[in-house]
Scaffold this active site. Sequence first.
Site, mmCIF file in Angstrom:
data_model
loop_
_atom_site.group_PDB
_atom_site.id
_atom_site.type_symbol
_atom_site.label_atom_id
_atom_site.label_comp_id
_atom_site.label_asym_id
_atom_site.label_seq_id
_atom_site.Cartn_x
_atom_site.Cartn_y
_atom_site.Cartn_z
ATOM 1 N N ASP A 1 0.840 -1.202 0.000
ATOM 2 C CA ASP A 1 0.000 0.000 0.000
ATOM 3 C C ASP A 1 0.875 1.253 0.000
ATOM 4 O O ASP A 1 1.800 1.386 0.813
ATOM 5 C CB ASP A 1 -0.920 -0.001 1.227
ATOM 6 C CG ASP A 1 -1.972 1.083 1.131
ATOM 7 O OD1 ASP A 1 -2.955 0.895 0.400
ATOM 8 O OD2 ASP A 1 -1.794 2.133 1.794
ATOM 9 N N ASN B 1 -2.320 13.284 -3.907
ATOM 10 C CA ASN B 1 -3.461 13.662 -4.746
ATOM 11 C C ASN B 1 -4.003 15.040 -4.379
ATOM 12 O O ASN B 1 -4.310 15.864 -5.250
ATOM 13 C CB ASN B 1 -4.578 12.621 -4.612
ATOM 14 C CG ASN B 1 -4.339 11.408 -5.487
ATOM 15 O OD1 ASN B 1 -3.655 11.485 -6.500
ATOM 16 N ND2 ASN B 1 -4.898 10.276 -5.098
ATOM 17 N N HIS C 1 -4.816 14.572 -9.207
ATOM 18 C CA HIS C 1 -4.891 13.135 -9.484
ATOM 19 C C HIS C 1 -3.987 12.700 -10.632
ATOM 20 O O HIS C 1 -3.514 11.552 -10.655
ATOM 21 C CB HIS C 1 -6.343 12.729 -9.776
ATOM 22 C CG HIS C 1 -7.199 12.728 -8.540
ATOM 23 N ND1 HIS C 1 -7.232 11.679 -7.661
ATOM 24 C CD2 HIS C 1 -8.037 13.675 -8.028
ATOM 25 C CE1 HIS C 1 -8.052 11.943 -6.668
ATOM 26 N NE2 HIS C 1 -8.554 13.161 -6.863
ATOM 27 N N ASP D 1 -1.405 9.761 -10.401
ATOM 28 C CA ASP D 1 -1.286 8.628 -11.332
ATOM 29 C C ASP D 1 0.166 8.399 -11.728
ATOM 30 O O ASP D 1 0.621 7.247 -11.843
ATOM 31 C CB ASP D 1 -2.130 8.884 -12.584
ATOM 32 C CG ASP D 1 -3.629 8.779 -12.309
ATOM 33 O OD1 ASP D 1 -3.997 8.289 -11.232
ATOM 34 O OD2 ASP D 1 -4.412 9.198 -13.183
ATOM 35 N N GLU E 1 -4.606 2.579 -4.486
ATOM 36 C CA GLU E 1 -3.149 2.641 -4.342
ATOM 37 C C GLU E 1 -2.617 1.385 -3.657
ATOM 38 O O GLU E 1 -1.568 1.406 -3.021
ATOM 39 C CB GLU E 1 -2.728 3.888 -3.554
ATOM 40 C CG GLU E 1 -3.245 3.961 -2.143
ATOM 41 C CD GLU E 1 -4.603 4.668 -2.012
ATOM 42 O OE1 GLU E 1 -4.980 4.949 -0.867
ATOM 43 O OE2 GLU E 1 -5.265 4.927 -3.033
ATOM 44 N N ARG F 1 12.983 -5.890 -0.815
ATOM 45 C CA ARG F 1 13.473 -5.364 -2.087
ATOM 46 C C ARG F 1 12.452 -4.402 -2.711
ATOM 47 O O ARG F 1 12.817 -3.347 -3.242
ATOM 48 C CB ARG F 1 13.779 -6.524 -3.035
ATOM 49 C CG ARG F 1 14.538 -6.094 -4.280
ATOM 50 C CD ARG F 1 15.214 -7.275 -4.949
ATOM 51 N NE ARG F 1 14.268 -8.288 -5.375
ATOM 52 C CZ ARG F 1 14.331 -9.582 -5.031
ATOM 53 N NH1 ARG F 1 15.297 -10.015 -4.246
ATOM 54 N NH2 ARG F 1 13.445 -10.449 -5.483
#
Length: 253
Positions: A123, A131, A136, A140, A166, A186
């Site tokens: 997440d 945002n 937005h 993106d 997300e 990683r």
Amino acid sequence: MNTIILKSAAIAFASVAISLLLTLIIVPAMGFPMSRTIWLTSTVCPLVLAWVACASTFWQSDRLKNAHRELARAHAQLAAAHRRLAEKASRDDMTGMLNRESFFAALDGSRRKSDRGALLIIDADHFKKINDSFGHLTGDDALLLIASAIERGVRHGDVLGRIGGEEFGAFLVGATEQEAKRVAERIRREVELIRFRPVDERTIPLTVSIGGTVCGEEANVSELMRAADRRLYQAKHAGRNLSILDTDISAAA
């Protein structure tokens, strides 16, 4: 067309030869003389009839073969188009990863083939702030960078999907606990290394929190998700930019 004419001619002349042979045998045996009419009838009739019949038959056969080839070509094109549509429908439009439904279907399919593996839920941290601050479209762009970092972090053959706005899922096929921890770290590090500059020269930090679980033998997809979600919740509340894994869902339950 030339092939049809040649084939028809060959059969027509063969028919004439057979007709003449039979005439030479049957007519004298019946006591009739060999007249010009008999010769013409024995030659012209089989020649015309056989040629016309064969030409028609070969022409129809050729048309059927062409129609069959066209049908096979159309079927192959339709099958290819269907595969492309199915592939497109299974993908997230922005990242190209599997969408939520397809990811869980792939996860379920992988679980049926093998009990081993690990599920990670990844997440993006503080994403609403990006945002709200930059819009937005900029959000993106950040998500695309994070998705690319996740792809760099996993192994070949692992299953990736975007399962929320997300939020991403990664199923590490056949991974042990140690392998899953290395992959999760990683991924976290790859995202942390991103230099995201949406405006001017100021770098906006991008990080992710990761919760995961190593699959137990009897665990289903819902149980795996709940276990990984619990670890993600812990990572978020422990300060974010962390990865926390269960060792085994059956042991943690």
